[in-house]
Design a protein around this motif. Structure first.
Motif, PDB file in Angstrom:
ATOM      1  N   GLY A  72      17.513   0.586  -4.289  1.00 25.55           N
ATOM      2  CA  GLY A  72      18.665   1.305  -4.798  1.00 25.55           C
ATOM      3  C   GLY A  72      18.623   2.752  -4.338  1.00 25.55           C
ATOM      4  O   GLY A  72      17.618   3.216  -3.806  1.00 25.55           O
ATOM      5  N   LYS A  73      19.691   3.479  -4.545  1.00 28.88           N
ATOM      6  CA  LYS A  73      19.742   4.880  -4.117  1.00 28.88           C
ATOM      7  C   LYS A  73      18.765   5.760  -4.893  1.00 28.88           C
ATOM      8  O   LYS A  73      18.295   6.762  -4.376  1.00 28.88           O
ATOM      9  CB  LYS A  73      21.163   5.410  -4.238  1.00 28.88           C
ATOM     10  CG  LYS A  73      22.100   4.742  -3.250  1.00 28.88           C
ATOM     11  CD  LYS A  73      23.428   5.440  -3.182  1.00 28.88           C
ATOM     12  CE  LYS A  73      24.374   4.658  -2.298  1.00 28.88           C
ATOM     13  NZ  LYS A  73      24.425   5.143  -0.951  1.00 28.88           N
ATOM     14  N   GLY A  74      18.410   5.354  -6.136  1.00 31.57           N
ATOM     15  CA  GLY A  74      17.510   6.161  -6.951  1.00 31.57           C
ATOM     16  C   GLY A  74      16.063   5.690  -6.951  1.00 31.57           C
ATOM     17  O   GLY A  74      15.153   6.463  -7.213  1.00 31.57           O
ATOM     18  N   SER A  75      15.843   4.401  -6.647  1.00 32.33           N
ATOM     19  CA  SER A  75      14.474   3.875  -6.700  1.00 32.33           C
ATOM     20  C   SER A  75      14.365   2.559  -5.944  1.00 32.33           C
ATOM     21  O   SER A  75      15.361   1.965  -5.538  1.00 32.33           O
ATOM     22  CB  SER A  75      14.041   3.657  -8.151  1.00 32.33           C
ATOM     23  OG  SER A  75      14.810   2.621  -8.724  1.00 32.33           O
ATOM     24  N   MET A  76      13.131   2.137  -5.782  1.00 36.38           N
ATOM     25  CA  MET A  76      12.822   0.831  -5.192  1.00 36.38           C
ATOM     26  C   MET A  76      11.899   0.120  -6.166  1.00 36.38           C
ATOM     27  O   MET A  76      10.891   0.666  -6.591  1.00 36.38           O
ATOM     28  CB  MET A  76      12.150   0.991  -3.835  1.00 36.38           C
ATOM     29  CG  MET A  76      11.853  -0.311  -3.132  1.00 36.38           C
ATOM     30  SD  MET A  76      11.209   0.013  -1.469  1.00 36.38           S
ATOM     31  CE  MET A  76      11.346  -1.598  -0.746  1.00 36.38           C
ATOM     32  N   GLU A  77      12.282  -1.106  -6.571  1.00 36.70           N
ATOM     33  CA  GLU A  77      11.459  -1.910  -7.473  1.00 36.70           C
ATOM     34  C   GLU A  77      11.021  -3.163  -6.726  1.00 36.70           C
ATOM     35  O   GLU A  77      11.850  -3.819  -6.097  1.00 36.70           O
ATOM     36  CB  GLU A  77      12.235  -2.312  -8.727  1.00 36.70           C
ATOM     37  CG  GLU A  77      12.620  -1.148  -9.618  1.00 36.70           C
ATOM     38  CD  GLU A  77      13.957  -0.538  -9.273  1.00 36.70           C
ATOM     39  OE1 GLU A  77      14.791  -1.242  -8.676  1.00 36.70           O
ATOM     40  OE2 GLU A  77      14.168   0.640  -9.587  1.00 36.70           O
ATOM     41  N   CYS A  78       9.744  -3.489  -6.813  1.00 37.10           N
ATOM     42  CA  CYS A  78       9.211  -4.648  -6.095  1.00 37.10           C
ATOM     43  C   CYS A  78       8.267  -5.454  -6.978  1.00 37.10           C
ATOM     44  O   CYS A  78       7.620  -4.917  -7.877  1.00 37.10           O
ATOM     45  CB  CYS A  78       8.431  -4.209  -4.856  1.00 37.10           C
ATOM     46  SG  CYS A  78       9.416  -3.347  -3.620  1.00 37.10           S
ATOM     47  N   CYS A  79       8.187  -6.750  -6.690  1.00 36.60           N
ATOM     48  CA  CYS A  79       7.232  -7.651  -7.335  1.00 36.60           C
ATOM     49  C   CYS A  79       6.542  -8.478  -6.262  1.00 36.60           C
ATOM     50  O   CYS A  79       7.160  -8.848  -5.256  1.00 36.60           O
ATOM     51  CB  CYS A  79       7.941  -8.586  -8.318  1.00 36.60           C
ATOM     52  SG  CYS A  79       8.603  -7.742  -9.764  1.00 36.60           S
ATOM     53  N   SER A  80       5.286  -8.774  -6.484  1.00 39.40           N
ATOM     54  CA  SER A  80       4.529  -9.574  -5.516  1.00 39.40           C
ATOM     55  C   SER A  80       5.024 -11.012  -5.503  1.00 39.40           C
ATOM     56  O   SER A  80       5.546 -11.508  -6.496  1.00 39.40           O
ATOM     57  CB  SER A  80       3.040  -9.553  -5.857  1.00 39.40           C
ATOM     58  OG  SER A  80       2.815 -10.240  -7.068  1.00 39.40           O
ATOM     59  N   LEU A  81       4.835 -11.657  -4.376  1.00 38.44           N
ATOM     60  CA  LEU A  81       5.184 -13.072  -4.226  1.00 38.44           C
ATOM     61  C   LEU A  81       3.930 -13.951  -4.234  1.00 38.44           C
ATOM     62  O   LEU A  81       4.000 -15.117  -3.900  1.00 38.44           O
ATOM     63  CB  LEU A  81       5.944 -13.282  -2.907  1.00 38.44           C
ATOM     64  CG  LEU A  81       7.327 -12.656  -2.832  1.00 38.44           C
ATOM     65  CD1 LEU A  81       7.871 -12.743  -1.414  1.00 38.44           C
ATOM     66  CD2 LEU A  81       8.276 -13.346  -3.803  1.00 38.44           C
ATOM     67  N   TYR A  82       2.800 -13.385  -4.608  1.00 34.89           N
ATOM     68  CA  TYR A  82       1.542 -14.121  -4.527  1.00 34.89           C
ATOM     69  C   TYR A  82       0.658 -13.862  -5.745  1.00 34.89           C
ATOM     70  O   TYR A  82       0.858 -12.903  -6.474  1.00 34.89           O
ATOM     71  CB  TYR A  82       0.774 -13.744  -3.256  1.00 34.89           C
ATOM     72  CG  TYR A  82       0.475 -12.266  -3.157  1.00 34.89           C
ATOM     73  CD1 TYR A  82      -0.691 -11.732  -3.691  1.00 34.89           C
ATOM     74  CD2 TYR A  82       1.363 -11.405  -2.527  1.00 34.89           C
ATOM     75  CE1 TYR A  82      -0.958 -10.384  -3.608  1.00 34.89           C
ATOM     76  CE2 TYR A  82       1.101 -10.051  -2.435  1.00 34.89           C
ATOM     77  CZ  TYR A  82      -0.055  -9.547  -2.973  1.00 34.89           C
ATOM     78  OH  TYR A  82      -0.313  -8.201  -2.893  1.00 34.89           O
ATOM     79  N   MET A  83      -0.289 -14.745  -5.931  1.00 34.59           N
ATOM     80  CA  MET A  83      -1.312 -14.602  -6.970  1.00 34.59           C
ATOM     81  C   MET A  83      -2.636 -14.279  -6.266  1.00 34.59           C
ATOM     82  O   MET A  83      -2.876 -14.740  -5.156  1.00 34.59           O
ATOM     83  CB  MET A  83      -1.453 -15.901  -7.764  1.00 34.59           C
ATOM     84  CG  MET A  83      -0.164 -16.337  -8.446  1.00 34.59           C
ATOM     85  SD  MET A  83       0.293 -15.284  -9.799  1.00 34.59           S
ATOM     86  CE  MET A  83      -0.925 -15.765 -11.004  1.00 34.59           C
TER      87      MET A  83
END
Length: 123
Positions: A72-83
């Motif tokens: 987004g213009k204000g932030s980047m949010e991410c989550c892993s795809l692995y364990m």
């Protein structure tokens, strides 16, 4: 009039069924670790920068580092795809990450064709 379904002789409204489906999705997504990064003013003009690569605004299905993100213009949010494996015989075995499948494999150090038993995974 609300539509209801019979389940083992009981009536359930559609909204109750939708609740269980939503909870199943939330529990599945809860297996990943997540992080967010706030952009400095003017930093995200053309997208979000992560590990030297610019990603476009919006949903990012998979990054080079095996994350799913929203830019987004204000932030980047991410989550892993692995364990990540955490409870295995570290003296006898080692973990190897495969970027193509976004997964770890735990194998014997002396013979990578033999997989090791993993007792716990975290994400």
């Amino acid at each position: 009039m609300q539509v209801q379904r019979r389940f083992n002789g009981m009536l359930f409204p559609k909204s109750f069924l939708a609740f269980f489906v939503a909870m199943g999705i939330i529990v599945t997504l809860a297996d990943a670790y997540c992080w967010s990064k706030l952009h400095k003013p003017g930093e995200a003009k053309n997208g979000c920068m992560m590990n030297g690569k610019v990603y476009p605004f919006g949903h990012i299905e998979r990054t080079e580092d095996c994350h799913t993100c929203y830019c987004g213009k204000g932030s980047m949010e991410c989550c892993s795809l692995y364990m990540t494996p955490v409870d295995y015989d570290e003296e006898k075995c080692e973990k190897i990450f495969n970027k193509e499948t976004c997964s770890y494999k735990v194998v014997e150090k002396d013979d990578h064709s033999k997989e090791c038993l993993v007792h716990s995974w975290v994400g």
